[in-house]
Motif scaffolding. Sequence first.
Motif, PDB file in Angstrom:
ATOM      1  N   VAL A   8       0.818  -1.207   0.000  1.00  0.00           N
ATOM      2  CA  VAL A   8       0.000   0.000   0.000  1.00  0.00           C
ATOM      3  C   VAL A   8       0.854   1.261   0.000  1.00  0.00           C
ATOM      4  O   VAL A   8       0.567   2.218  -0.724  1.00  0.00           O
ATOM      5  CB  VAL A   8      -0.980  -0.018   1.204  1.00  0.00           C
ATOM      6  CG1 VAL A   8      -1.776   1.260   1.271  1.00  0.00           C
ATOM      7  CG2 VAL A   8      -1.895  -1.219   1.128  1.00  0.00           C
ATOM      8  N   LYS A   9       1.909   1.279   0.800  1.00  0.00           N
ATOM      9  CA  LYS A   9       2.725   2.481   0.936  1.00  0.00           C
ATOM     10  C   LYS A   9       3.341   2.940  -0.396  1.00  0.00           C
ATOM     11  O   LYS A   9       3.325   4.143  -0.687  1.00  0.00           O
ATOM     12  CB  LYS A   9       3.808   2.266   1.989  1.00  0.00           C
ATOM     13  CG  LYS A   9       4.537   3.522   2.366  1.00  0.00           C
ATOM     14  CD  LYS A   9       5.460   3.259   3.536  1.00  0.00           C
ATOM     15  CE  LYS A   9       6.156   4.522   3.992  1.00  0.00           C
ATOM     16  NZ  LYS A   9       7.018   4.258   5.147  1.00  0.00           N
ATOM     17  N   PRO A  10       3.887   2.038  -1.233  1.00  0.00           N
ATOM     18  CA  PRO A  10       4.417   2.519  -2.522  1.00  0.00           C
ATOM     19  C   PRO A  10       3.361   3.173  -3.409  1.00  0.00           C
ATOM     20  O   PRO A  10       3.640   4.170  -4.086  1.00  0.00           O
ATOM     21  CB  PRO A  10       4.967   1.252  -3.179  1.00  0.00           C
ATOM     22  CG  PRO A  10       5.224   0.321  -2.066  1.00  0.00           C
ATOM     23  CD  PRO A  10       4.203   0.632  -1.024  1.00  0.00           C
ATOM     24  N   ILE A  11       2.147   2.644  -3.379  1.00  0.00           N
ATOM     25  CA  ILE A  11       1.071   3.244  -4.175  1.00  0.00           C
ATOM     26  C   ILE A  11       0.735   4.631  -3.649  1.00  0.00           C
ATOM     27  O   ILE A  11       0.568   5.580  -4.424  1.00  0.00           O
ATOM     28  CB  ILE A  11      -0.172   2.324  -4.168  1.00  0.00           C
ATOM     29  CG1 ILE A  11       0.150   1.015  -4.882  1.00  0.00           C
ATOM     30  CG2 ILE A  11      -1.363   3.010  -4.804  1.00  0.00           C
ATOM     31  CD1 ILE A  11      -0.894  -0.065  -4.723  1.00  0.00           C
ATOM     32  N   LEU A  12       0.647   4.757  -2.319  1.00  0.00           N
ATOM     33  CA  LEU A  12       0.364   6.072  -1.732  1.00  0.00           C
ATOM     34  C   LEU A  12       1.483   7.072  -2.020  1.00  0.00           C
ATOM     35  O   LEU A  12       1.224   8.253  -2.229  1.00  0.00           O
ATOM     36  CB  LEU A  12       0.146   5.946  -0.224  1.00  0.00           C
ATOM     37  CG  LEU A  12      -1.156   5.297   0.205  1.00  0.00           C
ATOM     38  CD1 LEU A  12      -1.192   5.167   1.723  1.00  0.00           C
ATOM     39  CD2 LEU A  12      -2.335   6.096  -0.286  1.00  0.00           C
ATOM     40  N   LEU A  48       3.015  12.030  -4.766  1.00  0.00           N
ATOM     41  CA  LEU A  48       4.303  12.585  -5.190  1.00  0.00           C
ATOM     42  C   LEU A  48       4.305  14.108  -5.321  1.00  0.00           C
ATOM     43  O   LEU A  48       5.239  14.763  -4.845  1.00  0.00           O
ATOM     44  CB  LEU A  48       4.741  11.926  -6.495  1.00  0.00           C
ATOM     45  CG  LEU A  48       6.178  12.172  -6.921  1.00  0.00           C
ATOM     46  CD1 LEU A  48       7.141  11.615  -5.882  1.00  0.00           C
ATOM     47  CD2 LEU A  48       6.435  11.533  -8.264  1.00  0.00           C
ATOM     48  N   PRO A  49       3.270  14.726  -5.909  1.00  0.00           N
ATOM     49  CA  PRO A  49       3.300  16.190  -6.013  1.00  0.00           C
ATOM     50  C   PRO A  49       3.326  16.902  -4.650  1.00  0.00           C
ATOM     51  O   PRO A  49       4.106  17.839  -4.453  1.00  0.00           O
ATOM     52  CB  PRO A  49       2.011  16.528  -6.763  1.00  0.00           C
ATOM     53  CG  PRO A  49       1.664  15.290  -7.506  1.00  0.00           C
ATOM     54  CD  PRO A  49       2.140  14.167  -6.657  1.00  0.00           C
ATOM     55  N   ILE A  50       2.505  16.450  -3.705  1.00  0.00           N
ATOM     56  CA  ILE A  50       2.490  17.110  -2.404  1.00  0.00           C
ATOM     57  C   ILE A  50       3.770  16.801  -1.616  1.00  0.00           C
ATOM     58  O   ILE A  50       4.270  17.638  -0.875  1.00  0.00           O
ATOM     59  CB  ILE A  50       1.229  16.761  -1.595  1.00  0.00           C
ATOM     60  CG1 ILE A  50       1.100  17.700  -0.400  1.00  0.00           C
ATOM     61  CG2 ILE A  50       1.246  15.330  -1.132  1.00  0.00           C
ATOM     62  CD1 ILE A  50      -0.245  17.685   0.254  1.00  0.00           C
ATOM     63  N   LEU A  93       8.459  15.997   3.483  1.00  0.00           N
ATOM     64  CA  LEU A  93       7.873  15.854   4.815  1.00  0.00           C
ATOM     65  C   LEU A  93       6.533  15.134   4.792  1.00  0.00           C
ATOM     66  O   LEU A  93       6.139  14.537   5.793  1.00  0.00           O
ATOM     67  CB  LEU A  93       7.726  17.216   5.483  1.00  0.00           C
ATOM     68  CG  LEU A  93       9.043  17.881   5.886  1.00  0.00           C
ATOM     69  CD1 LEU A  93       8.770  19.257   6.464  1.00  0.00           C
ATOM     70  CD2 LEU A  93       9.785  17.023   6.876  1.00  0.00           C
ATOM     71  N   PHE A  94       5.841  15.155   3.670  1.00  0.00           N
ATOM     72  CA  PHE A  94       4.559  14.463   3.599  1.00  0.00           C
ATOM     73  C   PHE A  94       4.732  12.954   3.700  1.00  0.00           C
ATOM     74  O   PHE A  94       3.811  12.248   4.098  1.00  0.00           O
ATOM     75  CB  PHE A  94       3.809  14.824   2.314  1.00  0.00           C
ATOM     76  CG  PHE A  94       2.390  14.355   2.311  1.00  0.00           C
ATOM     77  CD1 PHE A  94       1.438  14.983   3.089  1.00  0.00           C
ATOM     78  CD2 PHE A  94       2.003  13.254   1.546  1.00  0.00           C
ATOM     79  CE1 PHE A  94       0.124  14.550   3.106  1.00  0.00           C
ATOM     80  CE2 PHE A  94       0.695  12.815   1.557  1.00  0.00           C
ATOM     81  CZ  PHE A  94      -0.247  13.461   2.336  1.00  0.00           C
ATOM     82  N   SER A  95       5.918  12.445   3.400  1.00  0.00           N
ATOM     83  CA  SER A  95       6.152  11.007   3.541  1.00  0.00           C
ATOM     84  C   SER A  95       6.052  10.583   5.006  1.00  0.00           C
ATOM     85  O   SER A  95       5.706   9.434   5.298  1.00  0.00           O
ATOM     86  CB  SER A  95       7.507  10.611   2.961  1.00  0.00           C
ATOM     87  OG  SER A  95       8.548  11.230   3.684  1.00  0.00           O
ATOM     88  N   LEU A  96       6.320  11.501   5.939  1.00  0.00           N
ATOM     89  CA  LEU A  96       6.130  11.204   7.358  1.00  0.00           C
ATOM     90  C   LEU A  96       4.649  11.005   7.665  1.00  0.00           C
ATOM     91  O   LEU A  96       4.280  10.140   8.464  1.00  0.00           O
ATOM     92  CB  LEU A  96       6.706  12.319   8.224  1.00  0.00           C
ATOM     93  CG  LEU A  96       8.205  12.560   8.119  1.00  0.00           C
ATOM     94  CD1 LEU A  96       8.601  13.768   8.949  1.00  0.00           C
ATOM     95  CD2 LEU A  96       8.976  11.343   8.521  1.00  0.00           C
ATOM     96  N   VAL A  97       3.799  11.796   7.029  1.00  0.00           N
ATOM     97  CA  VAL A  97       2.352  11.653   7.213  1.00  0.00           C
ATOM     98  C   VAL A  97       1.894  10.295   6.678  1.00  0.00           C
ATOM     99  O   VAL A  97       1.064   9.628   7.301  1.00  0.00           O
ATOM    100  CB  VAL A  97       1.605  12.811   6.518  1.00  0.00           C
ATOM    101  CG1 VAL A  97       0.105  12.605   6.570  1.00  0.00           C
ATOM    102  CG2 VAL A  97       1.998  14.137   7.131  1.00  0.00           C
ATOM    103  N   ILE A  98       2.443   9.870   5.566  1.00  0.00           N
ATOM    104  CA  ILE A  98       2.099   8.560   5.006  1.00  0.00           C
ATOM    105  C   ILE A  98       2.538   7.450   5.957  1.00  0.00           C
ATOM    106  O   ILE A  98       1.799   6.493   6.186  1.00  0.00           O
ATOM    107  CB  ILE A  98       2.735   8.382   3.612  1.00  0.00           C
ATOM    108  CG1 ILE A  98       2.105   9.363   2.619  1.00  0.00           C
ATOM    109  CG2 ILE A  98       2.588   6.945   3.122  1.00  0.00           C
ATOM    110  CD1 ILE A  98       2.771   9.389   1.277  1.00  0.00           C
ATOM    111  N   THR A  99       3.717   7.599   6.544  1.00  0.00           N
ATOM    112  CA  THR A  99       4.221   6.606   7.487  1.00  0.00           C
ATOM    113  C   THR A  99       3.311   6.482   8.701  1.00  0.00           C
ATOM    114  O   THR A  99       2.963   5.378   9.128  1.00  0.00           O
ATOM    115  CB  THR A  99       5.649   6.981   7.926  1.00  0.00           C
ATOM    116  OG1 THR A  99       6.484   7.063   6.766  1.00  0.00           O
ATOM    117  CG2 THR A  99       6.210   5.977   8.885  1.00  0.00           C
TER     118      THR A  99
END
Length: 112
Positions: A47-51, A56-58, A65-71
């Motif tokens: 799921v994480k790679p798809i998200l 990617l734009p945000i 830093l948005f990758s921390l929100v995904i984590t």
Amino acid sequence: MIGFIIRYIIIAGVVMIIPRYLKGIAVDGFTTALVVALAMGFLNSFVKPILKIISLPITFMTLGLFSLVITVGMVYLVEVYVPGFKVSGFIAPLIFSFVVGFTNSVVGMITK
């Protein structure tokens, strides 16, 4: 196959230890910790790679830093699907995810 079993038993042990030192995370028992470890592995693999691709734009606009929100979102998603696993806040699941990821990396290097 044995390496896979050893890896997830060790990660489940870490999942059991983390709530003792980190407020905001609660795990009912070892079975719950094992299910959390397997669910985290599954979500982080599929799921994480798809998200990350979708966001990617945000992620680019926030300088990553948005990758921390995904984590953190992955940890909350595990909370939804695994009964007996409770999470609150933002920092606690972030630290939880980093510790589980670091443990996974170290155990992966040892078992290969």
